[in-house]
Design a protein around this motif. Structure first.
Motif, PDB file in Angstrom:
ATOM      1  N   ARG A 199      -5.516  -4.577  -0.052  1.00  0.00           N
ATOM      2  CA  ARG A 199      -4.971  -4.997   1.236  1.00  0.00           C
ATOM      3  C   ARG A 199      -5.704  -6.208   1.776  1.00  0.00           C
ATOM      4  O   ARG A 199      -5.094  -7.150   2.293  1.00  0.00           O
ATOM      5  CB  ARG A 199      -5.032  -3.833   2.230  1.00  0.00           C
ATOM      6  CG  ARG A 199      -4.074  -2.705   1.883  1.00  0.00           C
ATOM      7  CD  ARG A 199      -4.200  -1.539   2.858  1.00  0.00           C
ATOM      8  NE  ARG A 199      -3.744  -1.906   4.193  1.00  0.00           N
ATOM      9  CZ  ARG A 199      -2.926  -1.158   4.925  1.00  0.00           C
ATOM     10  NH1 ARG A 199      -2.472  -0.010   4.443  1.00  0.00           N
ATOM     11  NH2 ARG A 199      -2.558  -1.531   6.117  1.00  0.00           N
ATOM     12  N   ASP A 253      -7.326   0.448  -2.797  1.00  0.00           N
ATOM     13  CA  ASP A 253      -6.271   0.112  -1.846  1.00  0.00           C
ATOM     14  C   ASP A 253      -6.805  -0.815  -0.747  1.00  0.00           C
ATOM     15  O   ASP A 253      -6.164  -1.805  -0.393  1.00  0.00           O
ATOM     16  CB  ASP A 253      -5.707   1.386  -1.220  1.00  0.00           C
ATOM     17  CG  ASP A 253      -4.646   1.087  -0.170  1.00  0.00           C
ATOM     18  OD1 ASP A 253      -3.492   0.823  -0.561  1.00  0.00           O
ATOM     19  OD2 ASP A 253      -4.976   1.107   1.038  1.00  0.00           O
ATOM     20  N   SER A 258       0.824  -1.205   0.000  1.00  0.00           N
ATOM     21  CA  SER A 258       0.000   0.000   0.000  1.00  0.00           C
ATOM     22  C   SER A 258       0.862   1.260   0.000  1.00  0.00           C
ATOM     23  O   SER A 258       0.613   2.207  -0.749  1.00  0.00           O
ATOM     24  CB  SER A 258      -0.930   0.000   1.218  1.00  0.00           C
ATOM     25  OG  SER A 258      -1.691   1.193   1.269  1.00  0.00           O
ATOM     26  N   ARG A 312       0.955   3.988  -2.932  1.00  0.00           N
ATOM     27  CA  ARG A 312       0.616   5.382  -2.621  1.00  0.00           C
ATOM     28  C   ARG A 312       1.735   6.325  -3.064  1.00  0.00           C
ATOM     29  O   ARG A 312       1.491   7.380  -3.640  1.00  0.00           O
ATOM     30  CB  ARG A 312       0.373   5.494  -1.113  1.00  0.00           C
ATOM     31  CG  ARG A 312      -0.351   6.769  -0.673  1.00  0.00           C
ATOM     32  CD  ARG A 312      -0.567   6.742   0.829  1.00  0.00           C
ATOM     33  NE  ARG A 312      -1.368   5.606   1.234  1.00  0.00           N
ATOM     34  CZ  ARG A 312      -2.698   5.607   1.243  1.00  0.00           C
ATOM     35  NH1 ARG A 312      -3.358   6.694   0.843  1.00  0.00           N
ATOM     36  NH2 ARG A 312      -3.362   4.544   1.638  1.00  0.00           N
TER      37      ARG A 312
END
Length: 530
Positions: free
Chosen positions: A472, A468, A449, A453
């Motif tokens: 995850r 996201d 993540s 990002r």
């Protein structure tokens, strides 16, 4: 003696025990699949032919009331192939001699070898070679599983190479042939030191009648082409002709008895003393949430003789417990993770302890519950890479026997430093509570993540938070599933998942087995960075 602080009446203990019992029930269900072989239909068909099952053959081969340490019973778990991989492997005592025994399960696709059968068989041969254990093959196999030949043919040649290398090293190899031993499988008796064939049952040929017909046009029948009587009287491949399966097993026991086999390692020097605490209490020590630390001394107290443990450097590097003990009379050094993380102090402590064990030629027991080596600026500047490398250097080049039990977490390079599979412990077993991966599921998903990002930010894009969150969740679920003991054992990353209550017995059997081999030469370590 270790003074236990475990409270068997406490709520924490009871919840941990219940969680472990649930995992053991799951383990029993999965192992039952391996015992079931090809299923009731094929088992009954096999029995209808007057034949014994693979495990029945093993039971009649080993000494009465002696234990059989089955290896990799969950091989192929989670794959397209049946659990157990159509072969039974383990260490058993025959005429007082510890042997590695493999038995094809002909109720599973005629005992044909699939890719996991190959991996399991190769592992069994490695164990025989490393520990100088006679190797007994109970043969009834249709050869390679042809649809997967591309994964078997080339690496499968190592099976025959291993048999010849065992023989060259003075380690006897015995083949008891109960049925078909076809194609590549014919080389198992062909390359064994001793061969027993069952009259009118054993069929050993490189190519059966259909293949011979296709290749040469020759008409032949099973008996004249590869029957036991022919091999005993004409080709000379069979050294002994057995009247039936029971007779073959009797002859096999006689062969082992005639070896006059002697262990070349050390023997227990003191009488065996049972631990002072009930072994049943091992069920309530490991938390279901592996983020919660537990004291490995509570495990040690229920595994070692008289619960006696001479701890080494108890005040230094407290996240790793090291010390000396005995298990079934055998002296051992123990390394056990206490709080998961390995710091520089723990790494240096482990390195010294491993060197001391090598100096005194003492086997090492690794009890794993580690999240890996500590990360962060202060620790990097403090030399965690150097110190972790020292520990891994010591483990890599240590020559005394290593035995590993994965009790809880086994993440990152901590798996390496605590003698995971890649570092070739003589034998490695897991508890049902074990988990192993490059890092914890949440940490791994979090790293992906953060990287995603940062990538979006560098491109000036708006980061998709919803995607996201989905990523995850997906990654965490995948890593969690792939870190569980059944998954790992199915891929032979251990030698079996065991009931914690069997840990002392399993380690005792392993210590006896490894001492069939002579005490190894003194270790020579690589360069330790200052």
């Amino acid at each position: 003696m270790i003074r236990s602080r475990l409270d068997p009446g406490g709520a924490d203990y009871r919840s941990r025990r219940e969680a472990m019992l649930g995992k053991l029930a799951d383990l029993d269900a999965e192992q039952a699949k391996a015992v079931a072989g090809g299923g009731e239909k094929y088992v009954e068909r096999h029995r209808g032919r007057g034949k014994l099952l693979a495990r029945e053959r093993i039971e009649l081969l080993v000494d009465p009331d002696s234990p059989f340490l089955e290896l990799s019973p969950l091989a192929a778990w989670g794959s397209e192939f049946p659990v157990g991989a159509s072969v039974v492997c383990g260490i058993g005592v025959v005429e007082g001699v510890e042997c590695v025994i493999t038995a094809n399960d002909p109720t599973v696709r005629g005992g044909a070898s699939n890719p996991w059968t190959l991996k399991k068989s190769l592992r069994a041969a490695d164990i025989a070679f490393q520990n100088r254990l006679p190797y007994v093959n109970l043969v009834e196999s249709g050869g390679a599983d042809l649809p997967t030949q591309k994964e078997i043919f080339i690496p499968g040649g190592r099976i025959f190479r291993d048999l010849t290398r065992l023989s060259a090293a003075g380690i006897p190899t015995v083949a008891l042939v109960f049925g078909n031993s076809t194609a590549g499988g014919a080389y198992v008796p062909g390359m064994s030191d001793y061969v027993v064939m069952v009259r009118e049952r054993a069929k050993v040929f490189l190519g059966g009648p259909p293949l011979v017909k296709m290749a040469t046009g020759e008409e032949s029948d099973d008996e004249s082409l590869g029957g036991a009587d022919m091999h005993a009287r004409v080709s000379g491949l069979a050294d002994y002709l057995a009247e039936d399966e029971h007779d073959a097993l009797r002859i096999g026991r006689s062969i082992i008895r005639s070896l006059n086999w002697r262990k070349q390692g050390t023997m227990p020097l003191e009488p065996v003393q049972e631990p002072k605490y009930p072994v049943d209490e091992l069920l309530g020590i490991v938390p279901e949430d592996l983020k919660i630390p537990f004291d490995p001394r509570e495990v040690i107290a229920r595994v070692v003789d008289a619960s006696a443990f001479e701890e080494f450097k108890p005040a230094y590097g407290a996240s790793l417990v090291t010390g000396w003990a005995r298990i079934h009379g055998y002296p051992v050094g123990v390394l056990a993770n206490a709080r998961g993380v390995l710091f520089s102090e723990e790494s240096q402590k482990a390195t010294q302890f491993i060197q001391l064990a090598n100096q005194s030629r003492t086997p090492l027991i690794f009890l794993q519950n580690t999240t890996g080596y500590m990360v962060g600026k202060d620790y990097e500047q403090g030399g965690i890479i150097k110190h972790g490398a020292m520990m891994i250097n010591a483990v890599s080049n240590s020559t005394v026997p290593h035995l590993t039990i994965v009790m809880g977490a086994s993440y990152g390079a901590g798996n390496y430093g605590m003698c995971g599979r890649a570092y070739e412990p003589r034998l490695l077993f897991s508890w049902p509570s074990a988990k192993s991966a490059v890092m914890g599921p949440a940490q791994l998903a979090g790293v992906l993540s953060i990287v995603g990002r940062a990538s979006a930010q560098a491109k000036g894009q708006v980061y998709d938070e919803e995607a996201d969150a989905a990523m995850r969740a997906m990654v965490e679920a995948q890593i969690e599933a792939e870190s569980l003991p059944f998954f790992l054992s199915g891929r032979l990353y251990d030698d079996g998942v065991i009931d914690p209550r069997d840990t002392r017995t399993v380690l005792g059997m392993c210590l006896s087995a490894v001492n069939s081999a002579p005490v190894p030469e003194t270790a020579g370590f690589g360069v330790f960075r200052p």
